[in-house]
Design a protein around this motif. Structure first.
Motif, mmCIF file in Angstrom:
data_model
loop_
_atom_site.group_PDB
_atom_site.id
_atom_site.type_symbol
_atom_site.label_atom_id
_atom_site.label_comp_id
_atom_site.label_asym_id
_atom_site.label_seq_id
_atom_site.Cartn_x
_atom_site.Cartn_y
_atom_site.Cartn_z
ATOM 1 N N ALA A 10 43.412 47.398 33.003
ATOM 2 C CA ALA A 10 44.652 47.206 33.352
ATOM 3 C C ALA A 10 44.408 47.617 34.829
ATOM 4 O O ALA A 10 43.854 48.238 35.320
ATOM 5 N N ARG A 11 45.594 46.727 35.772
ATOM 6 C CA ARG A 11 45.405 47.107 37.193
ATOM 7 C C ARG A 11 46.442 47.882 37.581
ATOM 8 O O ARG A 11 47.719 47.554 37.197
ATOM 9 N N VAL A 12 46.297 49.051 38.364
ATOM 10 C CA VAL A 12 47.450 49.962 38.789
ATOM 11 C C VAL A 12 47.496 49.789 40.244
ATOM 12 O O VAL A 12 46.791 50.145 40.927
ATOM 13 N N ALA A 13 48.503 49.446 40.736
ATOM 14 C CA ALA A 13 48.879 49.225 42.117
ATOM 15 C C ALA A 13 49.280 50.937 42.815
ATOM 16 O O ALA A 13 50.263 51.418 42.170
ATOM 17 N N ASP A 56 55.587 40.473 39.669
ATOM 18 C CA ASP A 56 54.990 39.175 39.603
ATOM 19 C C ASP A 56 53.551 39.239 38.937
ATOM 20 O O ASP A 56 52.944 38.068 38.851
ATOM 21 N N GLY A 57 53.036 40.373 38.272
ATOM 22 C CA GLY A 57 51.985 40.288 37.229
ATOM 23 C C GLY A 57 50.555 40.534 38.287
ATOM 24 O O GLY A 57 49.291 40.223 37.606
ATOM 25 N N ALA A 58 50.545 40.618 39.613
ATOM 26 C CA ALA A 58 49.480 41.041 40.346
ATOM 27 C C ALA A 58 48.601 42.385 39.855
ATOM 28 O O ALA A 58 47.600 42.395 39.987
ATOM 29 N N ALA A 59 49.654 43.231 39.412
ATOM 30 C CA ALA A 59 49.078 44.345 38.881
ATOM 31 C C ALA A 59 50.048 44.643 37.619
ATOM 32 O O ALA A 59 51.195 44.254 37.532
ATOM 33 N N ASP A 60 49.313 45.300 36.642
ATOM 34 C CA ASP A 60 50.186 45.704 35.491
ATOM 35 C C ASP A 60 50.917 47.133 35.448
ATOM 36 O O ASP A 60 52.053 47.155 34.796
ATOM 37 N N PHE A 108 40.622 50.656 33.775
ATOM 38 C CA PHE A 108 41.601 50.718 34.820
ATOM 39 C C PHE A 108 41.064 50.327 35.878
ATOM 40 O O PHE A 108 40.036 50.910 36.244
ATOM 41 N N ASP A 109 41.565 49.755 36.824
ATOM 42 C CA ASP A 109 41.308 49.485 38.065
ATOM 43 C C ASP A 109 42.424 49.961 39.056
ATOM 44 O O ASP A 109 43.757 49.564 39.015
ATOM 45 N N ALA A 110 42.186 50.501 40.184
ATOM 46 C CA ALA A 110 43.528 50.958 41.186
ATOM 47 C C ALA A 110 43.440 49.844 42.323
ATOM 48 O O ALA A 110 42.288 49.431 42.774
ATOM 49 N N VAL A 111 44.529 49.154 42.772
ATOM 50 C CA VAL A 111 44.505 48.342 43.624
ATOM 51 C C VAL A 111 45.304 48.899 44.619
ATOM 52 O O VAL A 111 46.438 49.403 44.560
ATOM 53 N N PHE A 112 44.838 49.085 46.003
ATOM 54 C CA PHE A 112 45.483 49.730 47.026
ATOM 55 C C PHE A 112 46.314 48.732 48.029
ATOM 56 O O PHE A 112 45.681 47.970 48.594
ATOM 57 N N VAL A 113 47.631 48.920 48.080
ATOM 58 C CA VAL A 113 48.442 48.119 48.702
ATOM 59 C C VAL A 113 49.447 49.057 49.461
ATOM 60 O O VAL A 113 49.545 50.098 49.252
ATOM 61 N N ALA A 114 50.192 48.383 50.343
ATOM 62 C CA ALA A 114 51.373 49.156 50.922
ATOM 63 C C ALA A 114 52.406 49.482 50.163
ATOM 64 O O ALA A 114 52.731 48.779 48.989
#
Length: 290
Positions: free
Chosen positions: A4-7, A62-66, A46-52
């Motif tokens: 699962a991707r976590v922004a 939009d489904g780029a992160a869960d 899990f994977d963390a996605v670092f964004v603004a």
């Protein structure tokens, strides 16, 4: 089962607080973070996605992160249909309507038609005035909202406040609150998540929630006379009452321990001392699940 991707926010005070929350929940990305890392594994699955922070609602919708952790104000401003899973109790603030000191504006009803209102939250601001039936002109700006009245760009502002010091420094006073905000864990609606991801998200919510709850509690231990046990039960209600442990040397003393709300710790210590308790120890709790 896919990961699962976590922004999460990539900079700012909220980013630091969210990173510490992940670390405390056993989801530490630090060993995988390079100077320009945009993604890192956090724990198993899990994977963390670092964004603004402002982009996180769009990433999740939009489904780029869960899932994502960002300010509730940003989620509401986005207008995307996201589900709030958990208030992680970080970065508390309020979105408020403010007016210059001395202006004849004391409530939303006193705002005249055509008043110009500067904000970086145009959607929430328009909704607020529309619901109040006030025909205000919303002026969208990208920053430094608090100086717009002095520059003649706007008459009023809608902006986030935490302590109110920025408003006071710019001779502004609060008129009304549009929204109470803090960092929240959000996802798409539950029915839109595939079963394996839904399981991951429940696991994530439980892990983060246990840390959030633990930060609000302390574990209190003390030795008290057995004869004062009824009084101890009133002081340390705990979950179903305090735990009681017999001491090795027997006698009239017993050890009691219970989880106490952080706000009640000082009063609890005083109450325990008043009935003769000794060896009082207060410790932090890493995880707490009620």
């Amino acid at each position: 089962m896919r990961r699962a991707r976590v922004a999460v926010p990539n900079k700012g005070v909220m980013a630091d607080s969210v990173l510490q929350l992940l670390i405390d929940a056993g989801l530490d990305p630090r060993s995988h973070l390079g100077a320009r890392a945009l993604e890192a594994p956090i724990g198993e699955g899990f994977d963390a996605v670092f964004v603004a922070a402002a982009n996180i609602p769009e990433f999740v919708a939009d489904g780029a992160a869960d899932a994502g952790i960002t300010g509730w104000d940003l989620v509401c401003e986005s207008g995307r249909p996201l589900e709030m899973r958990l208030d992680v109790d970080l970065a508390p603030c309020r979105l408020v309507l403010a007016a210059p000191v001395g202006a004849d504006v004391h409530s939303i009803e006193s705002v005249a038609a055509g008043t110009r209102v500067a904000t970086v939250f145009p959607r929430l601001t328009r909704q607020f005035f529309d619901e109040a039936g006030v025909d205000a002109e919303v002026v969208e700006v990208s920053g430094a909202v608090e100086i717009t009245p002095r520059l003649g760009v706007a008459d009023l502002i809608v902006d986030l406040v935490a302590t109110g010091s920025t408003l006071r420094a710019n001779q502004l006073v609060e008129v009304a609150t549009l929204l109470a905000s803090s960092a929240r864990l959000v996802t798409r609606p539950r029915e839109e998540n595939e079963p394996d991801i839904a399981e991951r998200l429940e696991e994530l919510t439980l892990a983060l929630g246990s840390v959030v709850q633990a930060r609000k509690q302390r574990y209190v231990m003390a030795n008290v006379a057995r004869a004062r046990l009824d009084e101890v039960r009133a002081i340390l209600p705990g979950i179903g009452g305090p735990d009681i442990v017999e001491l090795l040397d027997g006698g009239e003393l017993i050890a009691v321990q219970a989880v106490v709300a952080l706000a009640r710790v000082s009063a609890t210590i005083a109450d325990l001392k008043a009935i003769g308790a000794t060896g009082i120890v207060v410790t932090r709790i890493e995880r707490f699940i009620p």
